[in-house]
Scaffold this active site. Structure first.
Site, PDB file in Angstrom:
ATOM      1  N   ASP A 176      13.871  12.358 -30.989  1.00  0.00           N
ATOM      2  CA  ASP A 176      12.923  11.593 -30.913  1.00  0.00           C
ATOM      3  C   ASP A 176      12.534  11.822 -29.847  1.00  0.00           C
ATOM      4  O   ASP A 176      13.304  11.504 -28.624  1.00  0.00           O
ATOM      5  CB  ASP A 176      13.176  10.279 -31.537  1.00  0.00           C
ATOM      6  N   ILE A 177      11.500  11.196 -29.804  1.00  0.00           N
ATOM      7  CA  ILE A 177      10.744  11.296 -28.345  1.00  0.00           C
ATOM      8  C   ILE A 177      10.037  10.075 -27.698  1.00  0.00           C
ATOM      9  O   ILE A 177       9.863  10.185 -26.921  1.00  0.00           O
ATOM     10  CB  ILE A 177       9.197  12.160 -28.310  1.00  0.00           C
TER      11      ILE A 177
ATOM     12  N   GLU B 153       7.586   3.980 -40.458  1.00  0.00           N
ATOM     13  CA  GLU B 153       6.400   4.647 -39.245  1.00  0.00           C
ATOM     14  C   GLU B 153       6.403   6.023 -39.576  1.00  0.00           C
ATOM     15  O   GLU B 153       4.922   6.533 -39.275  1.00  0.00           O
ATOM     16  CB  GLU B 153       7.079   4.140 -37.531  1.00  0.00           C
TER      17      GLU B 153
ATOM     18  N   HIS C  77      12.537  10.878 -43.012  1.00  0.00           N
ATOM     19  CA  HIS C  77      13.987  10.491 -41.365  1.00  0.00           C
ATOM     20  C   HIS C  77      15.231  10.666 -41.559  1.00  0.00           C
ATOM     21  O   HIS C  77      14.759   9.653 -41.574  1.00  0.00           O
ATOM     22  CB  HIS C  77      13.280  11.715 -40.818  1.00  0.00           C
TER      23      HIS C  77
ATOM     24  N   HIS D 209      17.281   9.298 -38.934  1.00  0.00           N
ATOM     25  CA  HIS D 209      17.871   8.704 -36.852  1.00  0.00           C
ATOM     26  C   HIS D 209      18.738   9.063 -37.187  1.00  0.00           C
ATOM     27  O   HIS D 209      20.071   8.329 -37.994  1.00  0.00           O
ATOM     28  CB  HIS D 209      17.343   6.940 -37.022  1.00  0.00           C
TER      29      HIS D 209
END
Length: 129
Positions: A29-30, A88, A93, A95
């Site tokens: 994750d950026i 988002e 996805h 996490h």
């Protein structure tokens, strides 16, 4: 319209890839909650996790498990937390977040990392798969 994650899968947007198989990709994750915060996604775009068929859901969980084990070997933490929120980006996805404190799961606490840190960490996690 393709999600940002589909653009990552298609190579239109770069990422710090940790792992990949024929059905999934994992990348850092950026905007991480903690060092090592990783996203695991199916390559087939689907908006909601429970819209996945049973096989795709179980495959994603098994892929995520492999990445989480490698992540825990790489990043010092008490455990790896897992969260599926999905508001988002309209693409399923998972996490995976190395945890030492509950604040790291709030998505309100962020850490900064340099590009070199991301590259080194992605390589280190990948080498522990």
């Amino acid at each position: 319209m393709a999600s940002i994650f589909t653009k990552i899968i298609d190579g239109e947007i770069p990422c710090y890839k940790v792992a990949e198989d024929d059905k999934h990709i994992a990348f850092l994750d950026i905007n991480p909650n903690a060092k090592g915060h990783t996203l695991c996604i199916p390559k087939k775009e689907e908006n909601k996790i429970f819209d996945l068929n049973k096989e795709a859901y179980l495959d994603l969980m098994e892929f995520s498990r492999k990445v989480a084990i490698a992540l825990e070997k790489t990043v010092s933490c008490k455990r790896v937390g897992m969260s599926v929120i999905g508001l988002e980006v309209p693409h399923v996805h998972v996490h995976l977040i190395p945890l030492n404190d509950m604040k790291e799961m709030t998505f309100m606490h962020k850490v900064e990392m340099s590009e070199a840190d991301f590259v080194d960490l992605a390589g280190a996690i990948g080498s522990n798969l």
